[in-house]
Design a protein around this motif. Structure first.
Motif, PDB file in Angstrom:
ATOM      1  N   GLU A 100      15.732  44.209  20.298  1.00 46.86           N
ATOM      2  CA  GLU A 100      16.753  44.406  19.273  1.00 46.86           C
ATOM      3  C   GLU A 100      16.409  45.580  18.371  1.00 46.86           C
ATOM      4  O   GLU A 100      17.261  46.409  18.061  1.00 46.86           O
ATOM      5  CB  GLU A 100      16.935  43.128  18.448  1.00 46.86           C
ATOM      6  CG  GLU A 100      17.898  42.179  19.141  1.00 46.86           C
ATOM      7  CD  GLU A 100      17.885  40.785  18.582  1.00 46.86           C
ATOM      8  OE1 GLU A 100      17.281  40.570  17.511  1.00 46.86           O
ATOM      9  OE2 GLU A 100      18.477  39.910  19.226  1.00 46.86           O
ATOM     10  N   LYS A 101      15.152  45.649  17.963  1.00 50.82           N
ATOM     11  CA  LYS A 101      14.730  46.724  17.079  1.00 50.82           C
ATOM     12  C   LYS A 101      14.950  48.080  17.728  1.00 50.82           C
ATOM     13  O   LYS A 101      15.362  49.032  17.087  1.00 50.82           O
ATOM     14  CB  LYS A 101      13.240  46.569  16.749  1.00 50.82           C
ATOM     15  CG  LYS A 101      13.004  45.895  15.409  1.00 50.82           C
ATOM     16  CD  LYS A 101      11.551  45.992  15.077  1.00 50.82           C
ATOM     17  CE  LYS A 101      11.265  45.601  13.657  1.00 50.82           C
ATOM     18  NZ  LYS A 101       9.852  45.592  13.362  1.00 50.82           N
ATOM     19  N   GLU A 161      12.921  40.462  19.926  1.00 54.11           N
ATOM     20  CA  GLU A 161      12.839  41.198  18.671  1.00 54.11           C
ATOM     21  C   GLU A 161      12.653  42.700  18.923  1.00 54.11           C
ATOM     22  O   GLU A 161      13.321  43.532  18.329  1.00 54.11           O
ATOM     23  CB  GLU A 161      11.665  40.650  17.866  1.00 54.11           C
ATOM     24  CG  GLU A 161      11.665  41.067  16.421  1.00 54.11           C
ATOM     25  CD  GLU A 161      10.479  40.460  15.715  1.00 54.11           C
ATOM     26  OE1 GLU A 161       9.611  41.228  15.290  1.00 54.11           O
ATOM     27  OE2 GLU A 161      10.413  39.216  15.613  1.00 54.11           O
ATOM     28  N   LYS A 168      10.485  35.429  21.866  1.00 55.52           N
ATOM     29  CA  LYS A 168      10.779  35.857  20.492  1.00 55.52           C
ATOM     30  C   LYS A 168      10.427  37.327  20.306  1.00 55.52           C
ATOM     31  O   LYS A 168      11.233  38.111  19.824  1.00 55.52           O
ATOM     32  CB  LYS A 168       9.961  35.023  19.504  1.00 55.52           C
ATOM     33  CG  LYS A 168      10.514  33.645  19.320  1.00 55.52           C
ATOM     34  CD  LYS A 168      11.290  33.596  18.033  1.00 55.52           C
ATOM     35  CE  LYS A 168      11.980  32.263  17.891  1.00 55.52           C
ATOM     36  NZ  LYS A 168      12.973  32.290  16.840  1.00 55.52           N
ATOM     37  N   GLN A 169       9.180  37.655  20.677  1.00 51.96           N
ATOM     38  CA  GLN A 169       8.708  39.005  20.383  1.00 51.96           C
ATOM     39  C   GLN A 169       9.419  40.053  21.216  1.00 51.96           C
ATOM     40  O   GLN A 169       9.683  41.147  20.749  1.00 51.96           O
ATOM     41  CB  GLN A 169       7.187  39.077  20.552  1.00 51.96           C
ATOM     42  CG  GLN A 169       6.474  38.182  19.562  1.00 51.96           C
ATOM     43  CD  GLN A 169       5.063  38.666  19.252  1.00 51.96           C
ATOM     44  OE1 GLN A 169       4.756  39.837  19.352  1.00 51.96           O
ATOM     45  NE2 GLN A 169       4.201  37.749  18.859  1.00 51.96           N
ATOM     46  N   TYR A 197       5.319  31.253  14.837  1.00 50.70           N
ATOM     47  CA  TYR A 197       6.730  30.960  14.580  1.00 50.70           C
ATOM     48  C   TYR A 197       6.876  29.500  14.190  1.00 50.70           C
ATOM     49  O   TYR A 197       6.070  28.661  14.598  1.00 50.70           O
ATOM     50  CB  TYR A 197       7.556  31.226  15.830  1.00 50.70           C
ATOM     51  CG  TYR A 197       7.647  32.689  16.185  1.00 50.70           C
ATOM     52  CD1 TYR A 197       8.568  33.508  15.549  1.00 50.70           C
ATOM     53  CD2 TYR A 197       6.800  33.245  17.133  1.00 50.70           C
ATOM     54  CE1 TYR A 197       8.646  34.855  15.858  1.00 50.70           C
ATOM     55  CE2 TYR A 197       6.873  34.592  17.449  1.00 50.70           C
ATOM     56  CZ  TYR A 197       7.804  35.389  16.803  1.00 50.70           C
ATOM     57  OH  TYR A 197       7.877  36.720  17.113  1.00 50.70           O
TER      58      TYR A 197
END
Lengths: 208, 455
Positions: free
Chosen positions: B47-48, B44, B40-41, B420
């Motif tokens: 993507e960021k 993320e 997840k991290q 999460y």
């Protein structure tokens, strides 16, 4: 008080037993004697509400418990019948006191510290209340078994071969203790045994 | 004295087997939770940090290395490119390119990378100046949020950079030092972890190896001056379009006293022979699927001395590789979960035999068959729950260490205290597995034969 009427039992693929009628008043006791294989234990289980007779009536405190089934029978058994087994059985993860609380809880009774304290006092093991049962001596375990049977204030106390492993002296002590406790609680005491030493200790006796 | 109490007492009594079951469940949960958090991290952060970048252009080499270096600021640069070779990327007449920014990477301060770029960089990464202002001249820097915090940098502080990315690398300690003029707010992107300055600053630091600092400044000013007024190949129309067009947005930003994006690019193009590391390119959103755009990387790679690569393609490849590793690890975690369920089942089942007297006694004392099943199930659920909580705890402690490790090595960190909703599902899953493990023992307990057990 309790009495039986025309109790019969047949194992599906085994012997059938016909039992004589008998009765026992409040605070009194009866010994049911018999050799192996005459259906002694079967009678004990029938009286204890663990086996259902094929026929007959078992009246305990004015209720015929023979037709009871399921939850009703479980409740009746828990509340009105106390059984002292030949071997001492207990919940090993609970202390003596917790075992007694739990027995009352299973019978659907409220928490009663005083009753537990009184019973332990009467059986001379109040100092063992926080011990785990497996840490008790054999004699203490036997007393604890009686305490467990008495804690719900039952109308009928059943004892299965309570003396078979004891010498004469201890046998006498054990029977005296049971009689005394039943008397004090005004319960009927029924002892099922093959130990004929007990014969002369009881005025009310039947032989199978 | 409810089912919870009785079951808890029994768990305590059978400490060894209970602990084994709890430990196995905890390991399974911990591994799954770590994998989940990682997945997840990292996704993320990936993507960021993509910041809408469509193309990365740099020196020929490994495309992935170029992307890792220019977008994520890990790994070494693939080399340098001449501005003249990349100048076409800054041509606002190009109908496909929305904007481009240059990057000069190679120096650091206390392991935090110094990136020479334009002020537009900050916009792309959704950051803004929290304190101070943008650089107005060479050797002025704006530091990322994490950099300012970790190095305790304030406006007005000065430092010398070092060549390379490691602590002990050769220091550029001749000439003038860098001066902090601005600090960025937290954006959660790579902008937090780098030191930004103008491209010119990077050139200046490297030139100062050969010249006296004052002379350099003078020389530089001269040079700029020269650029503006000399007969350099300047197209006036082009210049006009630059003012009105693609880069105008940059000058609208709040940094009044900073040099505008227009003049930054202009200054850059004025020195075609100089080096930069790479260029980040954004296409117009409606033209991303146009054939020339799709063909652009290949065209650049085949027809110019520089290399272009699409981050979406390279990162998808990388993520697919990472995903397959994570998948393999998650299979391992599932095996551990199954083994833990099995261990619990075996433990409950074998204990059942030891406990048959107890169960029968409960029945004699008035307990219903269902009650016995409830005790067994409650016990399994308690074990499952404790295992889950310990597993989650272990996972987040492990994340804390992992984060510290990543931070010291790459200045990337994981939020160890983020939870999460999948982790709650993991909890539900653990309880379901515990329930399944307890099912057969519970059914067996339900059918306890009182008489047989007591004989």
């Amino acid at each position: 008080m309790f009495h039986t009427k025309d109790v019969r039992f047949k194992y599906t693929e085994g012997p059938s037993f016909f039992y004589p009628d008998f009765s026992c008043e409040k605070g009194e006791s009866i010994v049911i004697l018999g050799k192996s294989g005459v259906g002694k234990s079967t009678l004990l289980y029938i009286l204890g509400g663990l086996l259902k007779p094929n026929h007959g009536e078992i009246w305990i405190n004015g209720i015929d418990c023979a037709p009871l089934t399921g939850k009703k029978l479980d409740h009746f058994r828990g509340k009105h019948i106390g059984i002292v087994f030949q071997k001492s059985h207990f919940i090993s993860s609970l202390t003596v006191e917790e075992n007694l609380h739990f027995t009352r809880k299973l019978a659907g009774l409220t928490k009663d510290r005083k009753r537990i304290h009184t019973i332990l006092e009467r059986l001379a093991i109040p100092h063992k209340k926080n011990e785990f049962p497996e840490n008790l001596s054999q004699g203490e375990q036997q007393r604890f078994s009686i305490a467990r049977a008495l804690v719900t204030h039952p109308q009928l106390i059943l004892a299965d071969e309570p003396s078979s492993a004891l010498d004469d002296e201890n046998c006498q002590l054990m029977i005296d203790l049971l009689k005394e406790q039943a008397e004090e609680d005004e319960a009927s005491l029924a002892i099922v045994t093959h130990d004929y030493r007990l014969s002369h200790l009881f005025s009310n006796k039947i032989e199978l | 004295m409810n089912a919870f109490f009785i079951s808890w007492k029994n768990i305590k009594k059978n400490r060894l087997s209970s602990s084994l079951s709890i430990l196995l469940i905890a390991f399974g949960v911990a591994l799954l939770s770590i994998l989940l958090q990682f997945n997840k991290q990292f996704t993320e952060q990936f993507e960021k940090n993509q910041a809408g970048i469509d193309l990365v252009v740099g020196a020929k080499g490994s495309p992935l290395q170029l992307i890792l270096n220019s977008m994520f600021h890990v790994d070494a640069p693939t080399g340098n490119i001449k501005i003249e070779d990349a100048a076409f990327l800054f041509n606002p007449k190009n109908p496909f390119i929305k904007a481009s920014i240059p990057l000069s990477i190679g120096d650091s301060y206390k392991t935090f990378r110094i990136v020479g770029t334009t002020t537009t960089f900050v916009e792309w990464y959704d950051a803004s100046i929290k304190e101070g202002r943008f650089w107005a001249k060479a050797l002025e820097v704006v530091v990322g949020h994490a950099v300012a915090q970790e190095l305790n940098l304030h406006i007005g502080d000065t430092f010398f950079s070092s060549h390379g990315f490691n602590e002990g690398d050769l220091a550029h300690d001749e000439g003038a030092p860098f001066r902090v003029v601005g600090i960025l707010d937290q954006s959660g992107t790579v902008a937090d972890k780098i030191i930004l300055t103008s491209t010119e600053s990077i050139w200046k630091v490297h030139e100062s190896h050969h010249h006296d600092a004052n002379n350099i400044t003078a020389h530089k000013d001269d040079h700029d001056h020269h650029d503006h007024h000399s007969g350099h190949d300047h197209d006036h129309e082009y210049e006009h379009e630059i003012k009105e067009g693609a880069y105008a947005q940059s000058s609208n930003t709040t940094h009044n006293d900073s040099i505008s994006a227009l003049s930054e690019i202009e200054a850059l193009l004025g020195q075609p022979e100089k080096d930069i590391t790479s260029v980040l390119v954004k296409f117009h959103s409606d033209k991303k699927r146009a054939i020339p755009v799709i063909n652009m990387p290949r065209n650049i790679n085949e027809n110019t001395p520089i290399m272009a690569t699409a981050p979406s393609y390279e990162l998808n490849k990388l993520l697919a590789n990472v995903a397959s590793v994570l998948k393999a690890l998650s299979y391992l975690a599932i095996i551990i979960a199954v083994v833990s369920a099995l261990s619990m089942f075996i433990s409950l089942f074998t204990k059942l035999k030891e406990r048959q007297y107890e169960l029968a006694l409960m029945r004699v004392s008035g307990g219903s068959p269902l009650l016995l099943s409830i005790y067994i199930i409650t016990e399994a659920l308690i074990i499952g729950f404790i295992g889950f909580v310990i597993g989650l705890f272990l996972a987040h402690i492990a994340l804390l260490f992992l984060s510290a490790m990543l931070n010291s090595q790459f200045h990337y960190s994981l939020d160890a205290f983020r939870f999460y909703k999948e982790e709650y599902f993991l909890g539900i899953g653990t309880l379901v597995i515990s329930l399944i493990a307890a099912l057969i023992p519970a059914i067996k307990a339900y059918h306890t034969d009182i008489i047989k057990s007591l004989q």
